[in-house]
Design a protein around this motif. Sequence first.
Motif, mmCIF file in Angstrom:
data_model
loop_
_atom_site.group_PDB
_atom_site.id
_atom_site.type_symbol
_atom_site.label_atom_id
_atom_site.label_comp_id
_atom_site.label_asym_id
_atom_site.label_seq_id
_atom_site.Cartn_x
_atom_site.Cartn_y
_atom_site.Cartn_z
ATOM 1 N N ARG A 185 0.832 -1.215 0.000
ATOM 2 C CA ARG A 185 0.000 0.000 0.000
ATOM 3 C C ARG A 185 0.857 1.252 0.000
ATOM 4 N N LYS A 186 1.933 1.236 0.752
ATOM 5 C CA LYS A 186 2.800 2.406 0.840
ATOM 6 C C LYS A 186 3.559 2.613 -0.473
ATOM 7 N N ALA A 219 1.199 4.210 -2.919
ATOM 8 C CA ALA A 219 1.044 5.637 -2.619
ATOM 9 C C ALA A 219 2.225 6.429 -3.187
ATOM 10 N N ARG A 267 1.213 10.189 -3.803
ATOM 11 C CA ARG A 267 0.442 10.570 -2.620
ATOM 12 C C ARG A 267 1.370 10.654 -1.405
ATOM 13 N N GLU A 271 1.518 12.685 1.043
ATOM 14 C CA GLU A 271 0.874 12.959 2.320
ATOM 15 C C GLU A 271 0.337 11.692 2.978
ATOM 16 N N ASP A 272 0.109 10.632 2.218
ATOM 17 C CA ASP A 272 -0.414 9.369 2.756
ATOM 18 C C ASP A 272 0.676 8.458 3.318
ATOM 19 N N LEU A 294 0.611 5.126 6.230
ATOM 20 C CA LEU A 294 0.689 3.775 5.676
ATOM 21 C C LEU A 294 1.850 2.967 6.247
#
Length: 98
Positions: free
Chosen positions: A71-72, A75, A80, A82-83, A87
């Motif tokens: 997931r990271k 991102a 992304r 900022e996410d 994560l």
Amino acid sequence: MAWTYILGCADGSFYVGSTVDLERRMGQHNDGTGAAYTRRRRPMVLWWCADFARVDEAFAFEKMVQGWNRRKRIALIEGRWEDLPALASRAWEHRDKR
């Protein structure tokens, strides 16, 4: 200049690496002379890359991203930024304990 990159493999997995010659390294991954991991998962698609002024910086970023969960990495690929903190695996563990 040096590069850190993320490849998408034919089996859906990611490969994270670093190099001083991105074009040559991509050729190696796709012709089967690259890393053992990518030999069995061709063809490779370049999903993300970033350039660094120094080889040691690219290598350090490679090692950091290799420790990230899927997931990271996604991102990062999608920009992304900022996410990314949320994560982190420790952030998910902390969130699950609430």
